[in-house]
Structures are given as structure tokens and as C-alpha cells.
Design a protein around this motif. Structure first.
Motif, short mmCIF file in Angstrom:
data_model
loop_
_atom_site.label_atom_id
_atom_site.label_comp_id
_atom_site.label_asym_id
_atom_site.label_seq_id
_atom_site.Cartn_x
_atom_site.Cartn_y
_atom_site.Cartn_z
N ALA A 19 3.99 -14.81 -29.91
CA ALA A 19 3.41 -14.11 -28.97
C ALA A 19 4.25 -12.81 -28.93
O ALA A 19 3.98 -12.04 -28.60
CB ALA A 19 3.79 -14.84 -28.10
N LEU A 20 5.17 -12.60 -29.77
CA LEU A 20 5.97 -11.37 -29.40
C LEU A 20 6.06 -10.84 -30.96
O LEU A 20 6.88 -9.85 -31.62
CB LEU A 20 7.99 -11.84 -30.09
CG LEU A 20 8.35 -12.72 -28.21
CD1 LEU A 20 9.80 -13.32 -28.36
CD2 LEU A 20 8.30 -11.27 -27.22
N GLY A 21 4.92 -10.77 -31.15
CA GLY A 21 4.20 -10.18 -32.36
C GLY A 21 5.35 -11.12 -34.60
O GLY A 21 4.75 -9.86 -35.33
N VAL A 22 5.48 -11.76 -34.39
CA VAL A 22 6.08 -12.56 -35.34
C VAL A 22 4.54 -13.56 -36.28
O VAL A 22 4.35 -14.02 -35.47
CB VAL A 22 7.31 -13.57 -35.29
CG1 VAL A 22 7.67 -13.94 -36.58
CG2 VAL A 22 8.21 -13.22 -34.68
N PRO A 23 4.50 -13.43 -37.61
CA PRO A 23 3.08 -14.13 -37.78
C PRO A 23 3.54 -15.57 -37.61
O PRO A 23 4.57 -15.95 -38.07
CB PRO A 23 3.03 -13.75 -39.58
CG PRO A 23 3.60 -12.04 -39.55
CD PRO A 23 4.71 -12.49 -38.52
N GLU A 24 2.85 -16.62 -37.88
CA GLU A 24 2.66 -17.96 -37.68
C GLU A 24 3.61 -18.46 -38.68
O GLU A 24 4.64 -19.03 -38.56
CB GLU A 24 1.24 -18.60 -37.17
CG GLU A 24 1.82 -19.82 -37.53
CD GLU A 24 0.37 -21.04 -36.52
OE1 GLU A 24 -0.07 -21.71 -36.84
OE2 GLU A 24 -0.76 -19.82 -36.20
N ALA A 25 3.22 -18.22 -40.63
CA ALA A 25 3.52 -18.88 -40.42
C ALA A 25 5.49 -18.29 -40.82
O ALA A 25 6.35 -19.68 -41.63
CB ALA A 25 3.23 -18.44 -42.12
N VAL A 26 5.74 -17.07 -40.73
CA VAL A 26 7.39 -16.91 -40.53
C VAL A 26 8.14 -17.45 -39.56
O VAL A 26 8.70 -17.99 -39.34
CB VAL A 26 7.41 -15.58 -40.54
CG1 VAL A 26 9.00 -14.62 -40.61
CG2 VAL A 26 6.47 -14.94 -41.84
#
Length: 344
Positions: free
Chosen positions: A301-308
Motif C-alpha cells: 500500500a505504501l508503494g513497494v512492489p509485492e515481491a520486494v
């Protein structure tokens, strides 16, 4: 009693099952080859930074125990480390996070010879201050992240943060006012005294609780109202609950190439404290699985790609939670059970 035991066993089984399921989902989202590639690509400065903040966090956590134990004459850093790791192990292993806290007075007594009243005071004040500090910092993180979080996650974090504040305040107030239990002790003593044959002896043991509550309350009050102790405890708490995990996550996000707004870097440790607050909810042992899943959703939700996000959270939880808990196995197993049950 048998039905209650079966119910407790069923609840524990559900908690472990939920934890394993949630952790399984998290692990299914991880591209381990990519994660290992990122970790293998960390330069010496990044590895040194992760190691440094992790050591600072460990020292800070032990220090929170040491400053309290020192006030009752048991301030050895080694003893504090043994107590901290043993209690941490129990917190992660057992179905309820309260299990380790309840066992803490016995661990303190076994590892240091501390009187049980002092042990109960030290562990109670530790729990109360920890919960209050965590609730305040987590609330700041929830407020900062609120505009960007899904409503369901926001409500969950608000609930867990509120529980931290409520639990901390309740523990501190109850500990300071332990003598109020004397009326209950009086009533219990009168009832037990009527039991045929064993009544008088049992009533004498119940009456002994007055001495314990008086001693524990005096010790608890001396610790709980000391502003210098609060300041020292807060210093250690910030090191292990804010600086260490926040530093690890920021280094890992940068290493994994996640987009992080430079102006918001200082907020990430607060976001992390808020996301990890779900460990207090009695969903799984030590919050395993649920904490990783919830924190991943927050990061996305804060903009980090899910895999990362999944990779960063798993690495941080391994270094900050599971590895220290594993290290706590030895001091936990070394606790002298005979000493725990011995009379004062």
C-alpha cells in the motif's frame, strides 16, 4: 476441566494452523532465487549496516531488562541477556504472547535468585512500559500511513495499537494498586478455612498472599514511577523496536531497488512498528505468518512492489525475531524447574 483442556488444545491447534497457513502464503510469494541474488549482491557497507543495527537492537533489548533488574540488585548484563532470550523464546513458541511474560518472574528467579515479588515487579513493569511505548509509536505510524492504507488493514492496526495502550496502562495501574486485592484475599481465606482437615493450613498459605502483594506492590511502584528508569528503558526500547528494524528495512529496500520517497525515509521505522503491532493479537503463536502477511500488505500500500515487500519483511523478521528466538532456546531450557517451584 477436561472440556476446558480440550477447548484450549483446539484453540492452540487453530492458532498454529492459521500461522502455518499465513506463513505458507507469504513464502509462496517469494522468488527465493531473486532474494538470494539481491542478498548476494549486497556490498560490504550494506552488510555492515545490517549487522550494526542488528547488534544495536539486541543490546537495546537486553538493556531494557538490565535497567529494571539493576534496581533490585541483579544488574548483570549477562543475566539480563539470559532472561531476555529465554522470555523471547517462550513468546514466539507458545500460543499466546502472554505466556513468556507470565513465565518471566520464574525465569528471573531461576537465573538470578531474585525474590519472586521482585521478579513479578520487574517483569510487570517491563511489560507495561513496553506496551505503552509501543502503542504510542505505533499510533504515530498508523496516523502517518492512514491515507494510504486499505480500510480493513487500517482498522486492524488501529485495534492492535489500541490494545497495546490499554494493556500497558492496565498492567501499570494494576501493579501499583496490588494491595487492593487484600479484600479478595480475606474472602478467599475465610472460605478456604472452612474446608475440613486441610482448611487451616490452606488458609495460612492464602494469607501469605498479603505479604506478597505488599512487597510486590512496593517494588512495582518504586520502578513504575521512576522517570529516570523510564528514560533509560525508552533508550533501549527505541534501539531494538525502532532503530534496528527500521534500519534493516531501509537498507534492504534500497538493496532490492524499491522506490522509496526520500522525504518519507524517517517515517518508515514508524510504519514498521505500526505494521508489526498485530503480533499482540492472539491469532497465531508469536504472530507468525499473520505479521508477515499484514506487513506485506502495508508495504504494498505504501508503494513497494509485492515481491520486494515479501522478501524484505521475511529477512527482517528472520534477523530480528526468529534468529534471537532460536538463540533463546538454550537459556530457556537451562531454567531450573526445581528452583521455580521452591518456596520462598
Amino acid at each position: 476441566m477436561f472440556d476446558r483442556s480440550r477447548r484450549d488444545l483446539a484453540v492452540a491447534a487453530v492458532q498454529y494452523g492459521l500461522g502455518i497457513t499465513a506463513l505458507g502464503w507469504v513464502l509462496s510469494q517469494v522468488a527465493f532465487g531473486t532474494v538470494l541474488g539481491h542478498l548476494g549482491g549486497l556490498d560490504a557497507r550494506a552488510l555492515a549496516a545490517i549487522a550494526a543495527v542488528s547488534i544495536i537492537g539486541l543490546i537495546g533489548r537486553v538493556y531494557t531488562w538490565q535497567v529494571l533488574m539493576a534496581r533490585v540488585g541483579a544488574g548483570s548484563f549477562r543475566a539480563a541477556a539470559s532472561v531476555d532470550l529465554a522470555v523471547y523464546f517462550l513468546n514466539q513458541l507458545l500460543p499466546s504472547r502472554l505466556s513468556g511474560r507470565v513465565a518471566a518472574p520464574f525465569v528471573l528467579r531461576s537465573r538470578t535468585g531474585m525474590a519472586y515479588a521482585d521478579g513479578a515487579s520487574v517483569s510487570g513493569v517491563h511489560t507495561g512500559i513496553y506496551a505503552v511505548l509501543y502503542g504510542v509509536v505505533a499510533a504515530a505510524g498508523v496516523v502517518a500511513a492512514a491515507p494510504r492504507l486499505p480500510r480493513g488493514i487500517l482498522l486492524l492496526l488501529a485495534l492492535s495499537t489500541g490494545l497495546y495502550l490499554a494493556a500497558g496502562g492496565t498492567v501499570l495501574l494494576a501493579g501499583i494498586n496490588l494491595p487492593l486485592l487484600d479484600r479478595l484475599v480475606d474472602a478467599l481465606e475465610a472460605i478456604v478455612a472452612r474446608v475440613p482437615r486441610v482448611g487451616p493450613a490452606a488458609a495460612e498459605r492464602v494469607a501469605g498472599l498479603r505479604e506478597f502483594t505488599a512487597a510486590a506492590s512496593a517494588s512495582f511502584r518504586r520502578l513504575a514511577v521512576d522517570p529516570v528508569l523510564w528514560a533509560k528503558y525508552a533508550l533501549g526500547w527505541v534501539a531494538f523496536a525502532v532503530v534496528a528494524p527500521g534500519g534493516r528495512v531501509l537498507v534492504l529496500l534500497a538493496a532490492f531497488g524499491a522506490p522509496v520517497e526520500p522525504a518519507l525515509l524517517w517515517l518508515w521505522p514508524l510504519y514498521l512498528v505500526a505494521a508489526y503491532s498485530v503480533t499482540l493479537l492472539p491469532l497465531t503463536p508469536g504472530g507468525i505468518g499473520v505479521t508477515e502477511a499484514t506487513t506485506t500488505v502495508v508495504f504494498v500500500a505504501l508503494g513497494v512492489p509485492e515481491a520486494v515487500a515479501v522478501s524484505v519483511v521475511l529477512v527482517d523478521r528472520f534477523l530480528g525475531v526468529y534468529l534471537p528466538a532460536l538463540a533463546g532456546w538454550y537459556p530457556a531450557m537451562a531454567v531450573d524447574r526445581n528452583e521455580l517451584t521452591a518456596g520462598e
